[in-house]
Write a protein that holds these residues in place. Sequence first.
Motif, PDB file in Angstrom:
ATOM      1  N   ARG A  91       0.852  -1.178   0.000  1.00  0.00           N
ATOM      2  CA  ARG A  91       0.000   0.000   0.000  1.00  0.00           C
ATOM      3  C   ARG A  91       0.893   1.234   0.000  1.00  0.00           C
ATOM      4  NH1 ARG A  91      -4.940  -1.990   1.892  1.00  0.00           N
ATOM      5  NH2 ARG A  91      -5.625   0.066   2.546  1.00  0.00           N
TER       6      ARG A  91
ATOM      7  N   HIS B 208       1.918   2.022   3.376  1.00  0.00           N
ATOM      8  CA  HIS B 208       2.410   0.816   4.042  1.00  0.00           C
ATOM      9  C   HIS B 208       2.851  -0.213   3.001  1.00  0.00           C
ATOM     10  CE1 HIS B 208       0.980   2.330   7.857  1.00  0.00           C
ATOM     11  NE2 HIS B 208      -0.202   2.550   7.304  1.00  0.00           N
TER      12      HIS B 208
ATOM     13  N   ASN C 266      -0.126  -7.748   4.721  1.00  0.00           N
ATOM     14  CA  ASN C 266      -0.711  -6.547   4.131  1.00  0.00           C
ATOM     15  C   ASN C 266      -0.019  -5.328   4.727  1.00  0.00           C
ATOM     16  OD1 ASN C 266      -2.360  -4.488   3.201  1.00  0.00           O
ATOM     17  ND2 ASN C 266      -4.260  -5.392   3.943  1.00  0.00           N
TER      18      ASN C 266
ATOM     19  N   PHE D  19      -1.055  -7.052   9.506  1.00  0.00           N
ATOM     20  CA  PHE D  19      -1.862  -5.941   9.023  1.00  0.00           C
ATOM     21  C   PHE D  19      -1.029  -4.682   8.798  1.00  0.00           C
ATOM     22  CE2 PHE D  19      -5.044  -8.823  10.654  1.00  0.00           C
ATOM     23  CZ  PHE D  19      -6.055  -8.700   9.714  1.00  0.00           C
ATOM     24  N   PRO D  20      -1.580  -3.708   8.058  1.00  0.00           N
ATOM     25  CA  PRO D  20      -0.824  -2.511   7.684  1.00  0.00           C
ATOM     26  C   PRO D  20      -0.194  -1.798   8.878  1.00  0.00           C
ATOM     27  CG  PRO D  20      -2.814  -2.606   6.391  1.00  0.00           C
ATOM     28  CD  PRO D  20      -2.917  -3.703   7.418  1.00  0.00           C
TER      29      PRO D  20
ATOM     30  N   VAL E 281      -2.702  -3.997  13.189  1.00  0.00           N
ATOM     31  CA  VAL E 281      -2.219  -2.748  12.593  1.00  0.00           C
ATOM     32  C   VAL E 281      -1.295  -2.014  13.559  1.00  0.00           C
ATOM     33  CG1 VAL E 281      -4.227  -2.438  11.088  1.00  0.00           C
ATOM     34  CG2 VAL E 281      -4.203  -1.334  13.329  1.00  0.00           C
TER      35      VAL E 281
ATOM     36  N   PHE F 162      -7.721   0.862  13.325  1.00  0.00           N
ATOM     37  CA  PHE F 162      -7.795   0.001  12.134  1.00  0.00           C
ATOM     38  C   PHE F 162      -8.477   0.691  10.953  1.00  0.00           C
ATOM     39  CE2 PHE F 162      -9.680  -3.152   9.396  1.00  0.00           C
ATOM     40  CZ  PHE F 162      -8.700  -4.120   9.255  1.00  0.00           C
TER      41      PHE F 162
ATOM     42  N   THR G 145      -6.145   3.352   9.470  1.00  0.00           N
ATOM     43  CA  THR G 145      -4.911   2.767   8.942  1.00  0.00           C
ATOM     44  C   THR G 145      -5.163   1.992   7.659  1.00  0.00           C
ATOM     45  OG1 THR G 145      -3.976   2.608  11.163  1.00  0.00           O
ATOM     46  CG2 THR G 145      -2.992   1.208   9.472  1.00  0.00           C
ATOM     47  N   VAL G 146      -6.204   1.189   7.630  1.00  0.00           N
ATOM     48  CA  VAL G 146      -6.448   0.303   6.492  1.00  0.00           C
ATOM     49  C   VAL G 146      -7.252   0.982   5.388  1.00  0.00           C
ATOM     50  CG1 VAL G 146      -7.504  -1.883   5.773  1.00  0.00           C
ATOM     51  CG2 VAL G 146      -6.254  -1.737   7.943  1.00  0.00           C
ATOM     52  N   TYR G 147      -8.276   1.746   5.766  1.00  0.00           N
ATOM     53  CA  TYR G 147      -9.186   2.307   4.762  1.00  0.00           C
ATOM     54  C   TYR G 147      -9.096   3.818   4.610  1.00  0.00           C
ATOM     55  CZ  TYR G 147     -11.292  -2.288   5.261  1.00  0.00           C
ATOM     56  OH  TYR G 147     -11.495  -3.640   5.328  1.00  0.00           O
TER      57      TYR G 147
ATOM     58  N   GLN H 109     -13.565   1.648  -1.530  1.00  0.00           N
ATOM     59  CA  GLN H 109     -12.807   0.450  -1.884  1.00  0.00           C
ATOM     60  C   GLN H 109     -13.028   0.059  -3.341  1.00  0.00           C
ATOM     61  OE1 GLN H 109     -10.584  -1.739   0.285  1.00  0.00           O
ATOM     62  NE2 GLN H 109     -10.481   0.464   0.642  1.00  0.00           N
TER      63      GLN H 109
END
Length: 196
Positions: free
Chosen positions: A66, A69, A86, A103-104, A122, A163, A166-168, A183
Amino acid sequence: MLVEHRGARPVVDASAYVAPTAVLCGDVHVGAEARVLFGAVLTAEDGRVDIGTRCVIMENALLRGRLTHPVRLGDDVLVGPHAHVNGAEVGDGCFLATGCSLFPGSRLGREVEVRVNGVVHVNTVLDDEALVPIGWVAVGDPARVLPSREHDEIWKTQEGLDFPQTVYGVPRGTPPRELMQRQADWFAAHRDDRVL
C-alpha cells in the motif's frame, strides 16, 4: 502471471523462481534466489512489494503493498501457505506460518516467529526474536501478545491503533456504503492492468 498495474511492472531477479500460477501485480520486486510458489499473489496496489534474498512465499499466500504501508521482506523469510501480509515490514529470518495475518503498519524485527493463524495487528511492533504462538494476537507498540480468548484486553489496545483509518483511510463508524464505494473505486484501477 506478471501484470502491469498503475504503470509499474514486476521485477524478478534472474535467479528467482515464480510459479506459473502465481500473480505478481505492479511494483513488485523479487530478490535473488527467492521462490514464489503456486497460487501466491503479490500485489502492489499503490505501494511497493519488496521480497529479499532467499525468501520463500508458499502456496496461496497474499502480500499486498500500500502507498503508506509497503510490504518489505528482509532476507531468508518464509511466508507460509495462506498467510496474509498486508502493508507490513518483516525483518531478516522471520518465519510466518500457515494462515497468519500481518496488518498494515506492522513491523517485525529479525527472526520473529508468527505461528499458525497468529495475528499481528495494525501498527504493531514486534522486537527481534519475538514469538506469536498458534492462534494468538500481537497488538500495540510495543506489542502485547495475547490469546484470542482475551478479546477485551486485545480491544483495549486495538481500538487506539485505529484500524479503519490505517487500512481504509476513514474514521471509525464510516457507513458501509461509503467505505465500500471508496474500496470499489480504489480497486477499479485494476481495470487498466495489462498482463505482460
